[in-house]
Design a protein around this motif. Structure first.
Motif, PDB file in Angstrom:
ATOM      1  N   ARG A  58       0.813  -1.218   0.000  1.00 37.33           N
ATOM      2  CA  ARG A  58       0.000   0.000   0.000  1.00 37.33           C
ATOM      3  C   ARG A  58       0.846   1.267   0.000  1.00 37.33           C
ATOM      4  NH1 ARG A  58      -4.641   0.423   4.445  1.00 37.33           N
ATOM      5  NH2 ARG A  58      -5.378  -1.324   3.152  1.00 37.33           N
ATOM      6  N   ASN A  61       1.955   2.387  -3.376  1.00 41.91           N
ATOM      7  CA  ASN A  61       0.874   3.058  -4.088  1.00 41.91           C
ATOM      8  C   ASN A  61       0.707   4.483  -3.582  1.00 41.91           C
ATOM      9  OD1 ASN A  61      -1.003   2.371  -6.211  1.00 41.91           O
ATOM     10  ND2 ASN A  61      -2.633   2.808  -4.738  1.00 41.91           N
ATOM     11  N   THR A  62       0.879   4.667  -2.280  1.00 38.32           N
ATOM     12  CA  THR A  62       0.752   5.994  -1.683  1.00 38.32           C
ATOM     13  C   THR A  62       1.829   6.940  -2.210  1.00 38.32           C
ATOM     14  OG1 THR A  62      -0.143   4.990   0.334  1.00 38.32           O
ATOM     15  CG2 THR A  62       0.593   7.267   0.498  1.00 38.32           C
ATOM     16  N   ILE A  64       3.128   6.891  -5.256  1.00 41.97           N
ATOM     17  CA  ILE A  64       2.659   7.313  -6.580  1.00 41.97           C
ATOM     18  C   ILE A  64       1.582   8.380  -6.440  1.00 41.97           C
ATOM     19  CG2 ILE A  64       1.527   6.574  -8.710  1.00 41.97           C
ATOM     20  CD1 ILE A  64       4.353   5.524  -8.475  1.00 41.97           C
ATOM     21  N   GLN A  65       0.638   8.162  -5.550  1.00 46.70           N
ATOM     22  CA  GLN A  65      -0.443   9.118  -5.345  1.00 46.70           C
ATOM     23  C   GLN A  65       0.090  10.461  -4.851  1.00 46.70           C
ATOM     24  OE1 GLN A  65      -3.006   7.009  -2.633  1.00 46.70           O
ATOM     25  NE2 GLN A  65      -3.980   5.803  -4.255  1.00 46.70           N
ATOM     26  N   LYS A  66       1.099  10.402  -3.983  1.00 47.51           N
ATOM     27  CA  LYS A  66       1.686  11.626  -3.436  1.00 47.51           C
ATOM     28  C   LYS A  66       2.352  12.448  -4.540  1.00 47.51           C
ATOM     29  CE  LYS A  66       2.901  13.818   0.490  1.00 47.51           C
ATOM     30  NZ  LYS A  66       1.923  14.292   1.490  1.00 47.51           N
ATOM     31  N   LEU A  68       1.673  12.276  -7.814  1.00 50.36           N
ATOM     32  CA  LEU A  68       0.606  12.763  -8.693  1.00 50.36           C
ATOM     33  C   LEU A  68      -0.106  13.971  -8.088  1.00 50.36           C
ATOM     34  CD1 LEU A  68      -0.921   9.361  -9.879  1.00 50.36           C
ATOM     35  CD2 LEU A  68       0.235  11.052 -11.323  1.00 50.36           C
ATOM     36  N   ARG A  69      -0.292  13.943  -6.779  1.00 48.57           N
ATOM     37  CA  ARG A  69      -0.936  15.064  -6.096  1.00 48.57           C
ATOM     38  C   ARG A  69      -0.072  16.317  -6.188  1.00 48.57           C
ATOM     39  NH1 ARG A  69      -1.383  12.891  -1.307  1.00 48.57           N
ATOM     40  NH2 ARG A  69      -3.198  11.685  -1.952  1.00 48.57           N
ATOM     41  N   ARG A  72      -0.518  17.710  -9.663  1.00 47.41           N
ATOM     42  CA  ARG A  72      -1.815  18.374  -9.833  1.00 47.41           C
ATOM     43  C   ARG A  72      -1.850  19.730  -9.166  1.00 47.41           C
ATOM     44  NH1 ARG A  72      -3.969  13.264  -8.510  1.00 47.41           N
ATOM     45  NH2 ARG A  72      -4.512  14.049  -6.428  1.00 47.41           N
ATOM     46  N   GLY A  97      -0.791  12.206 -16.679  1.00 48.96           N
ATOM     47  CA  GLY A  97      -1.256  12.690 -15.388  1.00 48.96           C
ATOM     48  C   GLY A  97      -0.447  13.860 -14.864  1.00 48.96           C
TER      49      GLY A  97
END
Length: 263
Positions: A58, A61-62, A64-66, A68-69, A72, A97
């Motif tokens: 997990r 994955n976090t 990658i999300q961090k 991407l955030r 953005r 993205g």
């Protein structure tokens, strides 16, 4: 703790998808450090490891999300693929993205200095010409990292907090490996020093370094496997090597460049 804000951050050799990645320390670093531009300098996702064993916890994955955030919310994120994620090189100049993929890039500091940004395997004769040998060496390195991970768990169980790395210890006790690092650095510098650049920022060999070689600045970001290091550019153009230690107070220990490199 307040966030640190930089003009640019470079990180490499995260090896997401492998058991070697220190994702907890990496997430802590991403949480407390912001920048206008973020370079991901190769071996971000370890497809070599994923091809042998599916491992994607997990916290990977976090990460990658961090990232991407951050993209953005206005951080310019540039992904420079390495040899462990070389399949991404076919998407040179694509944007996914809000993350731009570039096989190499030239970065200008706030003082106008020009740095080539590459992963660095292009200048490693073993990785370039003897891929099977590079993968064999990678397997041996993975084994040492796995043993080191188990030793770290045992030390923590006994309340011993230590940054000792078995892989790093072996690396710098083996004469041929030390010579390889020196040859690698000289190979990059000799290839690039006459191309009108002030220096190069790379990764690949998991050895964080900042040094002036014959007037050309060689900078290696290190990794988030052993050393947990990054390179940052301050608003005034000063470049600095950061070694990040995850603690309760999230303290960062800095290793600044020599004064003559600040110019």
């Amino acid at each position: 703790m307040d966030n640190n804000t930089y003009r640019t951050i470079w990180i490499s050799d995260l090896h997401l998808g492998s058991t070697q990645c220190q994702a907890d320390v990496l997430l802590d670093f991403l949480k407390y450090n912001e920048s206008e531009k973020l370079y991901l300098v190769g071996d971000i996702i370890d497809f070599w490891s994923l091809s042998k064993k599916m491992y994607w916890p997990r916290d990977h994955n976090t990460v990658i999300q961090k990232v991407l955030r951050k993209a953005r919310h206005g951080t310019q994120v540039i992904y420079i693929p390495g040899n462990h994620d070389e399949n991404i090189r076919q998407y040179d100049d694509y944007v996914f993205g809000d993350i731009a993929v570039k096989n190499s890039d030239v970065h200008s500091t706030s003082t106008g200095k020009q740095f080539l940004i590459v992963h660095g395997d292009e200048y490693d004769t073993i990785a370039k010409c003897h891929k099977w040998l590079a993968k064999l060496g990678s397997d041996g390195y993975d084994f040492l990292i796995e043993v080191n991970r188990l030793l770290r768990m045992v030390r923590l169980w006994f309340g011993i907090h230590s940054n000792f790395s078995l892989a790093a210890f072996v690396k710098f006790k083996v004469k041929n490996v030390v010579q390889f690092i020196s040859d690698y650095e000289e190979s990059i510098v000799n290839t690039l020093k006459d191309q009108g650049l002030d220096g190069v920022i790379c990764g690949h060999i998991h050895h964080a370094e900042m040094k002036d070689i014959d007037g050309f600045l060689y900078i290696n970001t290190g990794d988030f496997v052993e050393s947990c290091t990054a390179i940052v550019e301050h608003a005034n153009g000063t470049l600095e090597l950061i070694k990040w230690h995850k603690t309760e107070s999230a303290i960062a220990h800095h290793e600044p460049l020599e004064a003559d490199i600040h110019r």
